[in-house]
Design an enzyme around this catalytic site. Structure first.
Site, PDB file in Angstrom:
ATOM      1  N   ASP A 241      41.836  -9.829  43.624  1.00 17.36           N
ATOM      2  CA  ASP A 241      41.871 -10.831  44.676  1.00 17.36           C
ATOM      3  C   ASP A 241      41.479 -12.144  44.021  1.00 17.36           C
ATOM      4  O   ASP A 241      40.821 -12.177  42.977  1.00 17.36           O
ATOM      5  CB  ASP A 241      40.916 -10.455  45.815  1.00 17.36           C
ATOM      6  CG  ASP A 241      41.330 -11.075  47.141  1.00 17.36           C
ATOM      7  OD1 ASP A 241      42.103 -12.066  47.129  1.00 17.36           O
ATOM      8  OD2 ASP A 241      40.899 -10.580  48.185  1.00 17.36           O
ATOM      9  N   TRP A 242      41.863 -13.249  44.619  1.00 13.08           N
ATOM     10  CA  TRP A 242      41.734 -14.545  43.965  1.00 13.08           C
ATOM     11  C   TRP A 242      40.247 -14.873  43.742  1.00 13.08           C
ATOM     12  O   TRP A 242      39.495 -14.993  44.693  1.00 13.08           O
ATOM     13  CB  TRP A 242      42.455 -15.601  44.785  1.00 13.08           C
ATOM     14  CG  TRP A 242      43.892 -15.821  44.385  1.00 13.08           C
ATOM     15  CD1 TRP A 242      44.496 -17.027  44.184  1.00 13.08           C
ATOM     16  CD2 TRP A 242      44.906 -14.836  44.091  1.00 13.08           C
ATOM     17  NE1 TRP A 242      45.814 -16.856  43.805  1.00 13.08           N
ATOM     18  CE2 TRP A 242      46.096 -15.522  43.731  1.00 13.08           C
ATOM     19  CE3 TRP A 242      44.923 -13.450  44.079  1.00 13.08           C
ATOM     20  CZ2 TRP A 242      47.275 -14.879  43.381  1.00 13.08           C
ATOM     21  CZ3 TRP A 242      46.110 -12.791  43.728  1.00 13.08           C
ATOM     22  CH2 TRP A 242      47.263 -13.499  43.386  1.00 13.08           C
TER      23      TRP A 242
END
Length: 831
Positions: A241-242
């Protein structure tokens, strides 16, 4: 009729041995510096290109219900499909496959190689902020629907990315929370939801989550190796995930790609860790091989045939959006009012803020920019005959804060076209570039702002639709100047006190100012935003719009009551919005915002022929449920929402949905509710008893029952389930097939969903009261019959105790229509 993947379009397997050997050879040909560079993104949305080996970049994009592409620019519009909760309510793998195929088409149109979806975390608590974005509270329903979605996406040669792996069922403290889950529920529920997407649909990517699982952050967790890679045979890319990679330790797990880039926790630090022996070259080579394998599959690596070369027939994205909205809508009450007969109507009152300003998608990264949306008001106006009078009354305010201006109300004073003028300015005030935009909600995330820009100027002429006081404003994070008709009304800093990216993008801090205008009067709006000098992730969001301010709430209700009393039927649309259901935060309660409950009660008292349409992505409390004639749950219904609602209310289509999650009558009744970490931990103390399983356990112990059970849904016709047939005994480890005769005993075509549950009352292990084992749907004309076949996978009989175990003896097969039905049952012996 099985909920299984269409064989002809199951996602492609890994490449041939020859291709695999060549990919490994290419990976080895890269220098260590090139290998390490490839493991962190080149920018916010893509990987690095290495032209000398024929590698171009791999582009990723949100989201689960539409493909945005690399920007949030409304000029690059996207098909907006209904939310995942609506999709799962179809209980149709075939529909999920078409849904995924449309997303794959959209990705190809936008130059995207991998879609960051589906979101398949479970509905553990109805307060979960991304409940709308997930599918169901049940792992079997989630797993089969997710596999259909993934296969549909990948049939278009585009990678799908099941997320968020793992135990990411809440948004509160989402970057740091530790999900504490025992091994058995982890395997039987939370991992089971992901399994079919990997083992059957062969997903090409998986996204690791922000949270920790049992003390170890997801990007460093051993779960990335076991079961994902070792037991399930996943050979794709695990993307973070970012900002989800926290250290070089993730490189010793099966985390392959750090996003976003180009700066992160890997890069030079990872190179140093390899050189000093903390991370092995073998681990780096495997990650590079996986990324090159993905590039080959999606056509980003020269000399390799993409995984899909013959694309399926193109689908009409808007038609699929409408189909899913119809098939996912759940009719939960109907005292004979629906379907409405348009030929007998002379007048219809359409009531509710969401009737005119429908919420068609949830907030956060799931947001896309559709070319249009159809509200229930517009859908009914279009569908009803011209001689039927349609009266609209807002009734009760829903949308809090600033809402973007309707595009039709904006005129660009610089270019003389509809919309708004945006100009990028250098530090000395000189113009770098400008563009004509259509919408007044502007978002730049990693792309779109030219180098050297120090500020952004926005100019538009806004036309008031009605006379009176209008509350115009701007929302953003940072320093902004705001001018109305030449008067500076604000010049200062707007500060974000949430530190939640989703909230800052879609519900930013704001300044609002009242201005009086006559109907049709034009107001010049100007704003200038100062860009920050440094940003960890380059994103900027600016929202120009109007806030609804209601001085006398009772007067609004009174006006709606009068409209209802003067009409043949009242359609009241109630719901939520992105300020309530979004990535980045959990819900505080399940109440409809504002005075909507009072509105429903008042309208129903004035006109007993009242239909309530619920426009929310997740459960809400409906204290008036038993007092109105009809209730239809429409979810966040995508761009065709209003047309779908009109189709159903007027009987052109059957409401096809069944509840993918349980709806409570009161907040205090919910058996598993809490989403807030205590001392940084979210403890899954309920074990295997989640969703309807928890409700059944609670009711068996004398506790409250829900308002609406899992799997429930009505239609416009009636069905009869005949005597089910199944083997009397089965060998442990074998699937079971149940045959159920179904007859449409009504007068019109309709849809039935046959649900099969298992139970075992006398068990040596803790078990749910009953659990979903399989399902199948059928469409039948009046008097039509079909023998529906439901496959129960062998693992439905198993429990996890250090490995999958089978308890021999007698189980019951229960056949019905929802989790609390009066089932027909039969016994089966597991040998």
């Amino acid at each position: 009729m099985n909920p299984t993947l269409p064989a002809a379009v199951t996602a492609p397997q890994a490449g041939t041995q020859d291709a695999e050997a060549r990919i490994l050879e290419l990976a080895r040909s890269l220098s260590l510096e090139q290998q390490v560079q490839l493991l962190t993104g080149a920018d916010v949305w893509s990987t690095h290109a290495i032209p000398e080996i024929g590698l171009s970049r791999v582009v990723m994009s949100d989201g689960p219900a539409g493909v945005r592409g690399e920007d949030f620019d409304e000029r690059h519009d996207s098909v907006s499909l209904p939310s995942s909760s609506a999709l799962s309510a179809t209980w149709s793998v075939e529909t999920a496959h078409r849904y995924g195929q449309v997303l794959g088409q959209e990705a190809r149109r936008k130059g995207v190689h991998a879609i960051l979806g589906p979101t398949i975390n479970l509905h553990r608590s109805p307060l979960g902020g991304r409940h709308f974005e997930c599918m169901s509270e049940d792992p079997r329903l989630t797993a089969t629907m997710a596999a259909g979605y993934v296969a549909g996406v990948q049939s278009m040669g585009v990678g799908a990315t099941p997320k968020h792996y793992l135990a990411n069922e809440a948004e509160t403290e989402r970057f740091t929370a530790d999900s504490v889950v025992d091994e058995r529920p982890l395997r039987e529920l939370y991992l089971a939801a992901f399994e079919d997407a990997i083992t059957e649909a062969r997903a090409w990517l998986v996204m690791s989550s922000y949270n920790s699982i049992n003390g170890t952050t997801a990007s460093e967790n051993k779960l990335l190796e076991t079961p994902l890679s070792s037991e399930w045979g996943f050979d794709g890319v695990v993307v973070s995930d970012w900002t989800g990679v926290r250290s070089v330790d993730a490189a010793n797990a099966h985390q392959d790609l750090e996003m976003p880039g180009p700066v992160g926790h890997w890069g030079p630090k990872l190179l140093a860790a390899v050189n000093d022996g903390r991370v092995s070259r073998k681990a780096i080579l495997e990650k590079v091989t996986r990324i090159l394998r993905l590039a080959a599959r999606v056509g980003s690596l020269e000399g390799f045939t993409p995984a899909v070369t013959a694309l399926p027939t193109q689908l009409d994205g808007a038609a699929v959006a409408r189909e899913v909205a119809v098939r996912g809508a759940v009719l939960v009450r109907n005292k004979g009012l629906l379907p409405l007969d348009a030929t007998s109507l002379t007048s219809v009152a359409v009531i509710g803020h969401n009737a005119d300003e429908a919420r068609t998608q949830g907030g956060g990264s799931a947001t896309v920019m559709p070319k249009y949306t159809v509200s229930p008001l517009a859908g009914l106006q279009k569908a009803l005959p011209d001689d039927v009078k349609v009266t609209y009354a807002r009734g009760a305010k829903v949308a809090e804060g600033i809402q973007a201006f309707p595009r039709t109300s904006l005129h660009n004073p610089v270019s003389g076209v509809p919309g708004i003028r945006v100009t990028f300015l250098a530090a000395d005030g000189s113009e770098i570039s400008g563009e004509d935009r259509l919408a007044s909600h502007l978002i730049w995330f990693g792309i779109g702002i030219p180098d050297g820009a120090a500020s952004i100027r926005m100019e538009a002429d806004w036309t008031a639709e009605t006379a009176g006081i209008h509350h115009l404003g701007v929302g953003t994070v940072g320093r902004i100047r705001f001018v109305l008709d030449g008067t500076e009304v604000f010049n200062g800093e707007l500060e974000d006190d949430t530190e939640v990216l989703g909230a800052a993008l879609f519900d930013p801090p704001k300044t609002v100012h009242a201005i009086e205008a006559t109907a049709g009067q034009s107001v010049r709006i100007e704003a200038e935003y100062q860009l920050p000098e440094e940003q960890v992730i380059p994103f900027t969001a600016i929202l120009l719009g109007e806030e609804t301010v209601v001085a006398e709430p009772q007067a609004e209700i009174d006006a709606a009551v009068e409209a209802a009393r003067a009409s043949d039927v009242a359609v009241v649309v109630v719901g939520t919005n992105a300020a309530i259901e979004s990535e980045g935060f959990d819900r505080k309660d399940l109440d409809l915002p504002g005075y909507q409950n009072q509105l429903v009660e008042a309208v129903a008292a004035a006109n007993p022929r009242t239909v309530v349409v619920v426009n929310s992505g997740s459960p809400v409390l409906m204290p008036w449920l038993d007092t109105v004639d009809a209730v239809l749950l429409g979810w966040f219904g995508g761009q065709e929402f209003g047309n779908a609602i009109a189709d159903i209310l007027l009987g052109h289509e059957e409401p096809g949905g069944r509840l993918p999650t349980t709806w409570p009558a009161a907040l205090e009744d919910v058996p598993v509710l809490n989403t807030t970490p205590v001392d940084g931990k979210v403890v899954y103390a309920e074990g295997i008893h989640v969703g309807y399983r928890a409700w059944l356990k609670q009711e068996a112990e004398g506790g409250a029952a829900p308002a609406l059970p899992f799997g429930y849904g009505l239609g416009y016709t009636t069905f009869e389930l005949g005597t089910a047939h199944a083997p009397q005994a089965v060998q442990a480890g074998n699937d079971v097939v149940v045959h159920v005769p179904v007859k449409n005993t009504g007068t019109r075509t309709g849809r039935e969903v046959v649900q099969v549950y298992l139970d075992r009352a006398d068990s040596a292990v803790d078990r749910p009261v009953r659990w979903l084992a399989g399902y199948a749907g059928t469409h039948l004309a009046a008097n039509g019959t079909e023998s529906v076949e439901i496959r129960i996978p062998a693992k439905a009989f198993a429990h996890y105790d250090g490995g999958w175990q089978f308890e021999r003896g007698m189980f019951r097969i229960l056949v019905g229509r929802h989790a609390m039905d009066d089932f027909q049952s039969m016994e089966i012996e597991l040998r």
